[in-house]
Design an enzyme around this catalytic site. Structure first.
Site, PDB file in Angstrom:
ATOM      1  N   GLU A  92       9.693   1.648  10.387  1.00 44.09           N
ATOM      2  CA  GLU A  92      10.827   2.482   9.985  1.00 44.09           C
ATOM      3  C   GLU A  92      10.304   3.911   9.946  1.00 44.09           C
ATOM      4  OE1 GLU A  92      13.262   3.095   5.931  1.00 44.09           O
ATOM      5  OE2 GLU A  92      13.199   1.015   6.625  1.00 44.09           O
ATOM      6  N   GLY A 125       2.858   5.451  12.540  1.00 48.33           N
ATOM      7  CA  GLY A 125       3.479   4.177  12.894  1.00 48.33           C
ATOM      8  C   GLY A 125       2.965   3.620  14.203  1.00 48.33           C
ATOM      9  N   GLY A 153       7.246   5.488   7.495  1.00 47.73           N
ATOM     10  CA  GLY A 153       6.541   6.765   7.487  1.00 47.73           C
ATOM     11  C   GLY A 153       6.697   7.497   8.797  1.00 47.73           C
ATOM     12  N   SER A 154       5.685   8.277   9.150  1.00 49.21           N
ATOM     13  CA  SER A 154       5.763   9.160  10.308  1.00 49.21           C
ATOM     14  C   SER A 154       5.575   8.389  11.616  1.00 49.21           C
ATOM     15  CB  SER A 154       4.696  10.250  10.207  1.00 49.21           C
ATOM     16  OG  SER A 154       3.402   9.691  10.407  1.00 49.21           O
ATOM     17  N   GLU A 184      10.752  16.436  13.689  1.00 50.69           N
ATOM     18  CA  GLU A 184      11.172  16.286  12.306  1.00 50.69           C
ATOM     19  C   GLU A 184      10.519  17.363  11.429  1.00 50.69           C
ATOM     20  OE1 GLU A 184      12.124  12.411   9.640  1.00 50.69           O
ATOM     21  OE2 GLU A 184      10.092  12.549  10.421  1.00 50.69           O
ATOM     22  N   LYS A 188       0.863  -1.174   0.000  1.00 48.07           N
ATOM     23  CA  LYS A 188       0.000   0.000   0.000  1.00 48.07           C
ATOM     24  C   LYS A 188       0.902   1.226   0.000  1.00 48.07           C
ATOM     25  CE  LYS A 188      -1.906   2.960   1.808  1.00 48.07           C
ATOM     26  NZ  LYS A 188      -1.854   4.418   1.391  1.00 48.07           N
ATOM     27  N   CYS A 226      14.357  10.500   5.760  1.00 53.95           N
ATOM     28  CA  CYS A 226      14.301  10.208   7.200  1.00 53.95           C
ATOM     29  C   CYS A 226      15.671  10.277   7.856  1.00 53.95           C
ATOM     30  CB  CYS A 226      13.654   8.846   7.436  1.00 53.95           C
ATOM     31  SG  CYS A 226      14.432   7.503   6.525  1.00 53.95           S
TER      32      CYS A 226
END
Length: 512
Positions: free
Chosen positions: A269, A252, A247-248, A401, A194, A303
């Site tokens: 991750e 997550g 992702g974020s 971030e 996805k 990232c």
């Protein structure tokens, strides 16, 4: 390359897409070798160069879920029936297939991902390399014999998990698709991918290329749609054995909870706030170029970006001013232009976030060196100029971030202070140190909490080396042998070899 008008870009997009999916009139999902148009809400994608609507498609329908369950089960059985050597040969052919159409993939990745075309070209080449690397592992995934202190033969085998749901981000769509698919199928699993709803196209093409080399239809399926709709439903209703999310951190955490409720493991991750540490004894020019690459490459939308620049105080002012002066030298512009070094922020939501983070940092007292350019241009598009902020580690811009070409420069006085500042973060994805003192470099590398750490370099990664983070940066590892183990189930088998076993705990018949 002639970037062309908006209409020319749209025409070129459909021309490229139809090379892989003839007569496709809309983006859809690719399941079991078939194209499924969604019937959900409209998903609108924009050209980040000018903010204009590029194309739209419909969110995937929940009706595809039974089909996903059906095709992956069949394909997995077909895949595991092949010899390991045969699977390896097919996986290697995927790499060759990618190289054969690398120009088209590169252009699509740039068009849809709003990524500088020269960056996209490098990432496509790395995806080919990922499949070639893992192809070599296919017939080498042997087990182990354990020298247990009994009369048993105890051996361990590594079996496929089953079906893995992989959720990938918008900042490097084809790269992260290959990063996850290659080890998963090498270990014998089926995949439901996805991708971000903003960047599904090159992942769809990758699934088609995988099928074209002879890998069973349905082993790799791609679903185009929102995470909060079809993504959540797939976790709940698909027959999956693991979830992998890139992702974020906030998303997550939600995915990890959903996986735990289903009783399946997850690999996360997530983000980073990596410390790039420069000591006074470093090779000054190399460290300066390294600091540029660490944060301004990919417009900071990585990232592992070195978004916290820690510089020893004795050289701090000169180093930061020199870094700020270089920002005006970068070519910022249309991602389809070969000369572009820094493209736009990929989407409007992220652009707004970066603008707010810069504004908040200035409100907290961060300073922009006088010779730095203005951060936010007035022109159309989602552009942020490379920005250097001078601040401290307590500012939000140093703790959260930003995911844009924005670095926070922080001075330090001692080795111990540099390590303390680096570790004063909830993230732990990556980091680096620049210095000539080899012992000091290794001490710092040992003490900084990060899953990847560079000495006198930055942003070097390879499919053969494990990648992942500490803390809020996630858990589990991608790439390398560790990824194959993460995509495998471990089984321990015990065989009694003795006529009179030394271990006999009375479950059998007993004399009375």
């Amino acid at each position: 390359m002639n970037c062309g008008s908006q209409q020319q870009r749209e025409n070129r997009f459909w021309e490229l897409l139809n090379q892989f999916f003839p007569n496709a009139e809309s983006i859809g999902s690719y399941i079991g070798g078939e194209w499924f148009i969604g019937d959900g809400s409209d998903i609108e994608l924009y050209n980040a160069d000018n903010g204009a609507l590029f194309y739209s498609y419909r969110d995937a329908s929940p009706e595809i879920i039974p089909k996903l369950n059906e095709v992956t089960k069949v394909a997995e059985a077909q895949w595991r029936a092949m010899t390991a050597a045969d699977r390896g040969r097919l996986i290697f052919q995927v790499g060759a297939k990618i190289r054969a159409v690398s120009a088209e993939l590169t252009e699509l990745e740039s068009l849809v991902g709003n990524k500088p075309i020269r960056d996209a070209r490098g990432e496509v080449a790395k995806v080919a390399e990922m499949f070639e690397y893992y192809a070599g592992w296919s017939d080498k995934l042997h087990g182990e014999v354990i020298p247990v202190p009994t009369t048993h033969l105890n051996y361990v085998v590594y079996e496929p998990l089953g079906t893995v749901l992989q959720i990938t981000p918008w900042n490097a769509p084809i790269f992260t698709a290959g990063w996850q698919i290659a080890p998963a199928i090498t270990a014998g699993n089926g995949v439901i991918l996805k991708p971000s709803e903003l960047t599904p196209v090159t992942s769809l093409v990758l699934a088609k290329l995988i099928e074209e080399v002879g890998i069973p239809k349905g082993l790799v399926n791609v679903v185009a749609g929102y995470g909060h709709t079809i993504g959540q439903m797939m976790i709940q209703r698909c027959h999956i054995d693991k979830v992998v999310f890139v992702g974020s951190p906030n998303t997550g955490e939600q995915i990890a909870v959903a996986a735990a409720r289903k009783g399946i493991p997850a690999i996360l991750e997530l983000g980073g706030k990596s410390a790039n540490i420069v000591f006074a004894d470093a090779d000054y020019e190399k460290a300066l170029r390294g600091a540029q690459n660490a944060i301004f490459g990919s417009a900071g939308q990585s990232c592992v970006s070195g978004s916290r620049l820690l510089v020893e105080r004795i050289i701090f002012d000169q180093f930061v001013n020199d870094l700020a002066a270089t920002t005006a030298q970068f070519q910022v512009g249309n991602p389809l232009d070969e000369a572009t070094q820094i493209g736009p922020i990929q989407n409007q939501k992220q652009y707004t976030h970066v603008c707010k983070m810069i504004e908040q940092a200035l409100g907290e007292g961060a300073k922009i060196p006088n010779n730095n350019v203005e951060s936010i241009p007035s022109a159309a598009g989602y552009y942020i100029y490379p920005t250097v902020l001078v601040g401290n580690n307590q500012m939000q811009c140093a703790q959260e971030e930003i995911f844009g070409p924005v670095v926070v420069a922080i001075p330090f006085d001692t080795e111990e202070e540099a390590i303390a500042i680096a570790n004063e973060s909830t993230f732990g994805l990556a980091g680096a140190v620049w210095c000539r003192d080899v012992a000091k470099a290794h001490r710092v590398a040992d003490k900084v909490r990060a899953g990847t750490f560079w000495i006198n370099g930055y942003k070097t990664i390879h499919v053969s080396s494990p990648f992942g983070g500490y803390g809020r940066s996630g858990y589990g590892r991608s790439s390398g042998l560790e990824a194959l183990r993460a995509y495998s189930q471990v089984k321990s088998i015990w065989v009694e070899r003795a006529a009179e076993p030394l271990v006999n705990f009375g479950y059998g018949s007993q004399e009375k």
